[in-house]
Design a protein around this motif. Structure first.
Motif, PDB file in Angstrom:
ATOM      1  N   LYS A 440       0.827  -1.203   0.000  1.00 58.89           N
ATOM      2  CA  LYS A 440       0.000   0.000   0.000  1.00 58.89           C
ATOM      3  C   LYS A 440       0.864   1.257   0.000  1.00 58.89           C
ATOM      4  O   LYS A 440       0.655   2.178  -0.792  1.00 58.89           O
ATOM      5  CB  LYS A 440      -0.928  -0.008   1.218  1.00 58.89           C
ATOM      6  CG  LYS A 440      -1.861   1.186   1.299  1.00 58.89           C
ATOM      7  CD  LYS A 440      -2.752   1.096   2.530  1.00 58.89           C
ATOM      8  CE  LYS A 440      -3.635   2.336   2.649  1.00 58.89           C
ATOM      9  NZ  LYS A 440      -4.508   2.266   3.861  1.00 58.89           N
ATOM     10  N   TYR A 441       1.837   1.304   0.902  1.00 59.14           N
ATOM     11  CA  TYR A 441       2.732   2.455   0.956  1.00 59.14           C
ATOM     12  C   TYR A 441       3.547   2.579  -0.329  1.00 59.14           C
ATOM     13  O   TYR A 441       3.796   3.686  -0.819  1.00 59.14           O
ATOM     14  CB  TYR A 441       3.675   2.342   2.157  1.00 59.14           C
ATOM     15  CG  TYR A 441       3.032   2.667   3.488  1.00 59.14           C
ATOM     16  CD1 TYR A 441       2.428   3.900   3.701  1.00 59.14           C
ATOM     17  CD2 TYR A 441       3.067   1.762   4.539  1.00 59.14           C
ATOM     18  CE1 TYR A 441       1.853   4.217   4.935  1.00 59.14           C
ATOM     19  CE2 TYR A 441       2.498   2.069   5.775  1.00 59.14           C
ATOM     20  CZ  TYR A 441       1.899   3.297   5.957  1.00 59.14           C
ATOM     21  OH  TYR A 441       1.333   3.607   7.175  1.00 59.14           O
ATOM     22  N   ARG A 444       1.509   4.137  -3.080  1.00 55.50           N
ATOM     23  CA  ARG A 444       1.310   5.571  -2.858  1.00 55.50           C
ATOM     24  C   ARG A 444       2.566   6.368  -3.204  1.00 55.50           C
ATOM     25  O   ARG A 444       2.495   7.427  -3.836  1.00 55.50           O
ATOM     26  CB  ARG A 444       0.917   5.818  -1.399  1.00 55.50           C
ATOM     27  CG  ARG A 444      -0.513   5.405  -1.042  1.00 55.50           C
ATOM     28  CD  ARG A 444      -0.790   5.639   0.440  1.00 55.50           C
ATOM     29  NE  ARG A 444      -0.593   7.051   0.812  1.00 55.50           N
ATOM     30  CZ  ARG A 444      -0.531   7.479   2.065  1.00 55.50           C
ATOM     31  NH1 ARG A 444      -0.622   6.596   3.072  1.00 55.50           N
ATOM     32  NH2 ARG A 444      -0.363   8.767   2.322  1.00 55.50           N
ATOM     33  N   ASN A 447       3.048   6.388  -7.042  1.00 57.07           N
ATOM     34  CA  ASN A 447       2.083   7.269  -7.712  1.00 57.07           C
ATOM     35  C   ASN A 447       2.413   8.738  -7.484  1.00 57.07           C
ATOM     36  O   ASN A 447       2.123   9.588  -8.329  1.00 57.07           O
ATOM     37  CB  ASN A 447       0.667   6.945  -7.235  1.00 57.07           C
ATOM     38  CG  ASN A 447       0.178   5.613  -7.777  1.00 57.07           C
ATOM     39  OD1 ASN A 447       0.648   5.147  -8.812  1.00 57.07           O
ATOM     40  ND2 ASN A 447      -0.767   4.995  -7.080  1.00 57.07           N
ATOM     41  N   ASN A 448       3.022   9.039  -6.347  1.00 59.19           N
ATOM     42  CA  ASN A 448       3.479  10.402  -6.106  1.00 59.19           C
ATOM     43  C   ASN A 448       4.546  10.793  -7.129  1.00 59.19           C
ATOM     44  O   ASN A 448       4.545  11.913  -7.663  1.00 59.19           O
ATOM     45  CB  ASN A 448       4.042  10.518  -4.688  1.00 59.19           C
ATOM     46  CG  ASN A 448       4.575  11.903  -4.367  1.00 59.19           C
ATOM     47  OD1 ASN A 448       5.696  12.230  -4.717  1.00 59.19           O
ATOM     48  ND2 ASN A 448       3.768  12.708  -3.706  1.00 59.19           N
ATOM     49  N   LYS A 464       4.341  12.765   4.836  1.00 52.29           N
ATOM     50  CA  LYS A 464       4.547  12.599   3.398  1.00 52.29           C
ATOM     51  C   LYS A 464       5.364  13.784   2.901  1.00 52.29           C
ATOM     52  O   LYS A 464       5.029  14.946   3.147  1.00 52.29           O
ATOM     53  CB  LYS A 464       3.214  12.555   2.658  1.00 52.29           C
ATOM     54  CG  LYS A 464       3.348  12.607   1.138  1.00 52.29           C
ATOM     55  CD  LYS A 464       1.996  12.713   0.464  1.00 52.29           C
ATOM     56  CE  LYS A 464       2.139  12.950  -1.028  1.00 52.29           C
ATOM     57  NZ  LYS A 464       0.821  13.134  -1.696  1.00 52.29           N
TER      58      LYS A 464
END
Length: 542
Positions: A440-441, A444, A447-448, A464
């Motif tokens: 999950k991390y 993320r 995608n950043n 973040k």
């Protein structure tokens, strides 16, 4: 123009008061005088091997800081951006560099792609190398990283070496841990330098073969103390982060060299005369006919830079730089769709098994060489799970050039307790690479990077942070101070997440470099560099 001061002579190891007559940027004569001066004038510093892209800023932004530290010339190998964008990327670096007083010389990237074991964005063949080496900015063939290709007489890499010989240009090497007959096979093709030695013994063997040793003191690899008495010919930075560049460049290396016991005259030759002679640059000494590239320092211990002159023109004086960068934008090269957490899952072949023994990449601080180990991990609902308790985390490489391939594996040594980091800087093809405690991390963080059109990012359960690198996914057009501040904050966050590595993102950037031992991961899978082949992540399931 007459420049006065205590002149350091790199040929005779003397310092004497003198006057330097300069006309049209060239030293005409040197006259010894009977006067007292405070400062010492030395030749401008030359970094004989550096990848500007690793500073995460453009050449023009790099120059804004390097000039203040007495750097007047660099020999830059643009193979990072070349692997991403080919000649278009190389031309961007050359054109941006032209607008700076700092003298940028370039190596023609020899290994684009570096190997066939990863997906890159371009290919540079011997015809392109021929064209590049015909241009005045290009002074050598860039580091020949595909040493397996050279040893096995691969026609593609050998043809590039022959082109360099035709142009009379030196051939830079890259031979980590290469020894014995294989080293001799490598050297016999005329490869003349190496910056990968990590021990005095390794450096001595290469010197016996006629290679010139580059002592590397950059952001990730620190070999100056180990190789201080290895009779190396150059001190180079290779890869230097923005937050380290702020603290110093070759001036900082000189201070370290003196602290470690090197004679100051010898140390200065390693960043002046030696690189100038090897790459046939009209610089490196204060002598008639040479370009008036001069640096005023306070003494041979502190190496505090007080004034910088290039081609007879004062560029830096009284802590003021008489130059300001204006970098141009460059279109993104990330062609990739957003990722889902399940993309980062490593599925068991037999979902009914309870555990799996896996191969693990092991990382150590201050070196780009990795080790290998194994770990027994649990299988939950058909997915092989990392072990945060044992510091066996997940590592993945996501292809950025339209194929959307992903390779998943495991890594030990990051120490992250909760979260993930990701980067579009991963040598040499610069696919997106991520390490994290769960999928999950990792999704993320990846995608950043995609949203920012390149960069680095860190995500935990509480925080973040990111640093956009929109120029080829490698560089920012922002000032070095801004990039350094952002980079430092990111490193601090990763340290809070449990990582003890000094430079977690720099270390991460080398986890996909399949030409440096021992175990690496590319977008095509887990790669055994020593055996030169892919291996399975999973040894067996139980």
């Amino acid at each position: 123009m007459i420049i006065k001061g205590n002149i350091l002579n790199v040929f005779t190891d003397e310092i004497y008061p003198g006057e330097i007559e300069i006309e049209h940027g060239i030293i005409q004569s040197i006259k010894e005088v009977n006067k007292d001066f405070n400062d010492i004038i030395v030749p401008g510093f030359i970094d004989a091997h550096i990848h500007i892209e690793s500073s995460m800023v453009t050449p023009s932004r790099f120059a804004e800081i390097a000039l203040k530290h007495g750097t007047t010339s660099v020999v830059a190998d643009p193979h990072e951006i070349a692997n991403v964008m080919g000649v278009e990327g190389i031309d961007y670096m050359v054109n941006d560099a032209k607008h700076t007083p700092l003298k940028f010389y370039f190596s023609a990237p020899s290994c684009v792609p570096t190997t066939k074991y990863e997906t890159s964005g371009a290919e540079i063949d011997s015809e392109i190398i021929d064209n590049l080496l015909s241009r005045p900015e290009f002074v050598s063939l860039g580091e020949v990283m595909d040493y397996y290709g050279v040893i096995n007489e691969n026609k593609n890499i050998i043809s590039k070496i022959e082109v360099a010989k035709k142009h009379g240009k030196p051939i830079d090497g890259h031979a980590p841990l290469l020894s014995g007959k294989n080293l001799q096979k490598y050297v016999k093709h005329g490869i003349s330098t190496d910056h990968e030695s990590t021990t005095k013994r390794e450096a001595e063997e290469k010197r016996r073969m006629g290679m010139k040793i580059m002592i590397r003191e950059g952001s990730e690899s620190h070999t100056l103390e180990e190789l201080i008495h290895s009779n190396g010919e150059f001190i180079v930075s290779d890869d230097l982060r923005a937050d380290d560049l702020i603290q110093g460049h070759l001036d900082k290396c000189l201070r370290k060299a003196i602290d470690f016991g090197m004679d100051p005259f010898e140390a200065i030759r390693l960043v002046t005369l030696n690189p100038a002679e090897h790459y046939n640059l009209n610089a490196g000494s204060i002598s008639p006919g040479k370009c008036a590239d001069l640096v005023f320092i306070n003494n041979l211990e502190d190496f505090k830079v007080k004034r910088v002159i290039i081609n007879g023109n004062t560029i830096f004086k009284k802590q003021k730089l008489l130059y300001r960068a204006k970098p141009k934008p460059l279109a993104t090269t990330l062609h990739i769709t957003p990722k889902k957490p399940e993309d980062f899952d490593l599925k068991a072949k037999n979902p009914s098994c309870k555990s799996a023994t896996v191969n693990v990449i092991t990382v150590q601080d201050n070196t780009i060489i990795t080790g290998r180990s194994s770990a027994k991990l649990n299988i939950d609902k058909g997915i092989i799970k990392p072990s945060v308790f044992e510091d066996v985390l997940k590592i993945s490489v996501v292809e950025r050039y339209g194929g959307n391939t992903i390779a998943n594996g495991f890594v030990k040594g990051y120490g992250i307790k909760n979260g993930a980091i990701a980067s579009s800087v991963s040598h040499d093809s610069h696919n997106i690479i991520t390490v994290g405690t769960n999928s999950k991390y990792m999704a993320r963080a990846t995608n950043n990077i995609i949203e920012n059109k390149g960069g680095i990012a860190a995500i935990s359960n509480n925080d973040k942070l990111d640093l956009p690198l929109p120029i080829a996914g490698l560089m920012s057009d922002k000032p070095v101070a801004d990039v350094a501040k952002n980079s430092t904050e990111l490193n601090e966050l990763v340290h809070k997440m449990g990582c003890d590595l000094r430079s977690p993102f720099t270390t991460l950037s080398f986890m996909a470099l399949s030409v440096v031992p021992s175990l690496k991961i590319t977008n095509k899978g887990l790669f055994d560099v020593d055996a030169n082949k892919f291996i399975n992540v999973v040894q067996h399931e139980d």
